[in-house]
Enzyme design. Sequence first.
Site, short mmCIF file in Angstrom:
data_model
loop_
_atom_site.label_atom_id
_atom_site.label_comp_id
_atom_site.label_asym_id
_atom_site.label_seq_id
_atom_site.Cartn_x
_atom_site.Cartn_y
_atom_site.Cartn_z
CG MET A 1 47.20 36.67 44.50
SD MET A 1 47.61 36.79 42.75
CE MET A 1 47.47 38.54 42.47
CB SER B 1 40.56 39.69 46.25
OG SER B 1 40.96 40.01 44.93
CB THR B 2 40.86 35.53 43.77
OG1 THR B 2 41.68 36.54 43.21
CG2 THR B 2 40.62 34.43 42.76
CG HIS C 1 39.88 43.50 45.24
ND1 HIS C 1 40.95 42.78 45.70
CD2 HIS C 1 39.81 44.61 46.03
CE1 HIS C 1 41.51 43.41 46.70
NE2 HIS C 1 40.85 44.52 46.94
CG ASP D 1 43.26 45.78 49.45
OD1 ASP D 1 43.69 46.71 50.14
OD2 ASP D 1 42.12 45.77 48.96
#
Length: 375
Positions: free
Chosen positions: A315, A196-197, A222, A318
């Site tokens: 973050m 993600s991030t 993501h 998931d």
Amino acid sequence: MNKPYQSDRYRVLIVDDSVVVRMVLSKLLSADPMLEVVGAAKDAREARDLVRRLNPDVITLDVEMPEIDGLSFLRVLMKHHPLPVVMCSSLVGRGSDILIQALEAGALDAIEKPKMGAREFFLEAQTQICDTVRGAAMARIPVAGKRQERRRRPRDVEYAAPSPGNKLTADAVLPPRPLVASQIAKHPKIIAIGASTGGPEALRKFLETMPENTPPIVVVQHMPEAFTGAFANRLNKYCKVEVVEAQHGMALTSGTTFIAPGGKHLAVKRSENVNRLQLLDGPLVARHRPSADVLFRSVAQQYGASSCGVLLTGMGDDGAQGLCELRQTGAVTYGQSEESCVVYGMPKVAKQLGGVAHELPLMEIPAAIQDVLNS
């Protein structure tokens, strides 16, 4: 002089040439109890002045603006005043490629400009936008070639903490079923990755090291659906393995990395003849679509111990439960170490739940996987 910091929320500066977008983004972000919109700028020059005066924790930055475009402003900003930046765009085609260049230039993430629509659609967009901006605000940022902690954190908040709201599990898309466990991991026939991030840059570094004969790699990053195709094309320019955006029914082939398209869950299906990809509709899982939890569960059910799972920077949580399911089958699993993460959230939760067999710095994970493949 910088404005004294008094709020217990992360301070957001919105930069966009559209007054409507500035208003809608401000309304969306202000609804999050951990975010405070402290200013809005219509162009890069105004943004420069507000950055100096307001000292925000995170910036949302439009890609296409008059006079000085978002990419040019980002490069100057990261050189002289490094801050977490989330690119905001409705552009597709060439504009998507520009956005990927922005991620390479230091932006941490990307969101699509909010669009009015059905209430359910709008609430999903709000969830994803707020989560993305909050994740960037919590991130380590590059300074002089190094990563450092944010200079302040308004609350004693774990990097993993999601914003309030209902959160569905992979059960909502892919029903659970008993997993067949093996006492030892078998030779991996597939590698599944969640990020993600900070993930776009982490994935680039990771995939650049993978040789052409690597087993199929399936990836959930993501990212909004308008940008995943351009992201895959950009990665393909750097890597020995072929990198493509996943399509429903594609055959899983060695030497190929498949990036889950934004807005669809990615799963795999084994058969006697050919193993294929599946794209699934459904609600947000762990507040995301695609969800790493869905992908990992699918791989655990279809491949079990003949697989390898990797959870990178990001973050939230998931992929944490899905990585546990992979490990339960005997699959070898890796989590990115805290010091090498932009946001130590997803791998941290996976480690706490027992899903991480090996926690390593980012650039040690590919070599560890190669050792397993060659053993």
